[in-house]
Motif scaffolding. Structure first.
Motif, PDB file in Angstrom:
ATOM      1  N   ALA A 151     -12.460  -2.951  -5.391  1.00  0.00           N
ATOM      2  CA  ALA A 151     -11.481  -1.927  -5.016  1.00  0.00           C
ATOM      3  C   ALA A 151     -10.072  -2.347  -5.399  1.00  0.00           C
ATOM      4  O   ALA A 151      -9.286  -1.545  -5.925  1.00  0.00           O
ATOM      5  CB  ALA A 151     -11.569  -1.648  -3.514  1.00  0.00           C
ATOM      6  N   LEU A 152      -9.732  -3.596  -5.147  1.00  0.00           N
ATOM      7  CA  LEU A 152      -8.382  -4.081  -5.467  1.00  0.00           C
ATOM      8  C   LEU A 152      -8.083  -3.951  -6.954  1.00  0.00           C
ATOM      9  O   LEU A 152      -7.013  -3.463  -7.344  1.00  0.00           O
ATOM     10  CB  LEU A 152      -8.234  -5.543  -5.038  1.00  0.00           C
ATOM     11  CG  LEU A 152      -8.081  -5.828  -3.553  1.00  0.00           C
ATOM     12  CD1 LEU A 152      -8.117  -7.333  -3.314  1.00  0.00           C
ATOM     13  CD2 LEU A 152      -6.764  -5.242  -3.028  1.00  0.00           C
TER      14      LEU A 152
ATOM     15  N   LEU B 168       0.817  -1.211   0.000  1.00  0.00           N
ATOM     16  CA  LEU B 168       0.000   0.000   0.000  1.00  0.00           C
ATOM     17  C   LEU B 168       0.856   1.268   0.000  1.00  0.00           C
ATOM     18  O   LEU B 168       0.390   2.326  -0.451  1.00  0.00           O
ATOM     19  CB  LEU B 168      -0.943   0.006   1.204  1.00  0.00           C
ATOM     20  CG  LEU B 168      -2.110  -0.980   1.132  1.00  0.00           C
ATOM     21  CD1 LEU B 168      -2.855  -1.023   2.461  1.00  0.00           C
ATOM     22  CD2 LEU B 168      -3.072  -0.613  -0.002  1.00  0.00           C
TER      23      LEU B 168
ATOM     24  N   LEU C  74      -9.911  -1.615   0.584  1.00  0.00           N
ATOM     25  CA  LEU C  74      -8.648  -2.255   0.199  1.00  0.00           C
ATOM     26  C   LEU C  74      -8.138  -3.155   1.325  1.00  0.00           C
ATOM     27  O   LEU C  74      -7.722  -4.297   1.075  1.00  0.00           O
ATOM     28  CB  LEU C  74      -7.591  -1.199  -0.146  1.00  0.00           C
ATOM     29  CG  LEU C  74      -7.816  -0.411  -1.438  1.00  0.00           C
ATOM     30  CD1 LEU C  74      -6.763   0.682  -1.577  1.00  0.00           C
ATOM     31  CD2 LEU C  74      -7.784  -1.335  -2.650  1.00  0.00           C
TER      32      LEU C  74
ATOM     33  N   CYS D  54      -7.698  -0.336  -8.051  1.00  0.00           N
ATOM     34  CA  CYS D  54      -6.459   0.201  -7.499  1.00  0.00           C
ATOM     35  C   CYS D  54      -5.249  -0.275  -8.309  1.00  0.00           C
ATOM     36  O   CYS D  54      -4.388   0.521  -8.711  1.00  0.00           O
ATOM     37  CB  CYS D  54      -6.330  -0.223  -6.038  1.00  0.00           C
ATOM     38  SG  CYS D  54      -4.759   0.209  -5.274  1.00  0.00           S
TER      39      CYS D  54
END
Length: 372
Positions: free
Chosen positions: A214-215, A182, A207, A218
């Motif tokens: 979301a993953l 992250l 996340l 991202c």
């Protein structure tokens, strides 16, 4: 499945992002029947995914060998790369063979360096299994190993023929490793994309909960941002250096502690905040924006201050040996504002010390990597 394309002078290749990709032979294109493949991985990853990848490649008609390297940043060495060379030679691999990196950034960097060097260069494919590798190190062709005097000081640029990102691999990743990744995600928002930074502020909880929607967004956004920069500056002669935001500080932490004591993303997290504080001390970034970066790092369970055993002056020797030193001048990546980074070569040692000291004094909690 989502696809992001990377286009460079050396190689154009796809990044495929989705779930369940590793079991499907068609996802391994441009590999084809009769290709000879060497999978480079480590015991931790192998127990989860080596059989799946081997079976898919066998179904495709490839001849598959594998070599397992020791697991950990401390093994990112020439000695480990030599294990790859030995396996390639013992199995009689030639110039038309393909190396597949199955693992995190350490495996990817070493496998790519071996591919760049073996018989003066053979093809390789990246299958990153950590968040950090998926959003950053598997894309762009940077390969190499560490030296005891500096991180990633020995290496080459060598682009892969494809990157396969199966987000299901993140379910077998330790939380500490995920959080480390992250840091690189936050980096992209801070240096290039304010709307993405704002999206992270709103979606960090999703996340952390490994929600697939979301993953995948991202990872796609990070890969696209990096692909755009790599296409313009493949070998880091200019704009690509912006991707090193926080890394000069962070590499000093890794080198001082000994590789593997803190994860790369943990060190980069501190480095980013130190660079942000320095940007604020120079009158560019606001204190409120520094606080936003710090808050996001804390939400990602990342450190915000130097290791207890490291003084501000300890950074300097490592930073002067950094790859970004040109003509004796250290280049640092700083922020004009959130989402806009620049390269500076005019920072004094005292300014560096002041920014490090400020971060360490204001860190909310003492970070203990072993408790993550």
């Amino acid at each position: 499945m989502i696809q992001v394309d990377v286009n460079t002078k050396q190689q154009s290749y796809p990044i495929r992002i989705g779930t369940g990709l590793l079991a499907k032979p068609e996802n391994y294109a441009p590999l084809k029947a009769n290709d000879k493949v060497m999978i480079v991985t480590n015991p931790t990853v192998a127990k989860h995914y080596l059989d799946t990848v081997t079976q898919a490649l066998t179904q495709l008609g490839c001849q598959v060998d594998s070599v397992l390297l020791p697991d950990g940043e401390e093994y990112k060495t020439l000695e480990s790369v030599n294990l790859i060379f030995t396996a390639l030679l013992e199995k009689k691999h030639s110039r038309d063979s393909v190396i597949i990196a199955l693992g995190g950034g350490v495996i990817g960097d070493m496998a790519g360096f071996a591919a760049a060097s073996y018989q003066r260069g053979i093809r390789f494919m990246q299958i990153p299994t950590t968040l950090l590798a998926q959003v950053d190190s598997s894309v762009g062709g940077k390969t190499g190993v560490n030296h005891q005097l500096g991180k990633n000081m020995i290496g080459a640029f060598h682009q892969p023929i494809a990157v396969i990102i199966d987000t299901n691999t993140l379910y077998t990743l330790k939380k500490r490793e995920f959080c480390s990744g992250l840091a690189e995600v936050i980096k992209y928002g801070a240096i290039l994309d304010l709307p993405f930074f704002e999206w992270l502020e709103q979606n960090m909880a999703d996340l952390m909960a490994l929600k697939q929607t979301a993953l995948q967004y991202c990872i796609q956004r990070c890969c696209q941002l990096k692909a755009d920069i790599v296409a313009k500056d493949e070998t880091e002669q200019g704009e690509r250096a912006l991707l090193n935001f926080g890394h000069t500080f962070g590499h000093a932490i890794e080198s001082h502690l000994g590789y593997g004591q803190w994860l790369h993303g943990e060190a980069v997290a501190v480095g980013m905040l130190e660079a942000a504080v320095l940007s604020s001390l120079l009158g560019d970034l606001t204190q409120q924006d520094v606080a936003r970066i710090e808050k996001l790092l804390i939400q990602a369970v990342l450190p915000t201050g130097s290791p207890e055993t490291m003084q501000a002056t300890d950074y300097l020797a490592y930073m002067q040996r950094d790859k970004k030193v040109i003509a004796g001048k250290l280049r640092l990546i700083l922020l004009k504002q959130l989402g806009q980074a620049y390269i500076s070569s005019d920072i004094t040692q005292q300014q560096i010390i002041d920014s490090i000291t400020h971060c360490s004094q204001s860190a909310i909690t003492t970070y203990n990597a072993n408790e993550c």
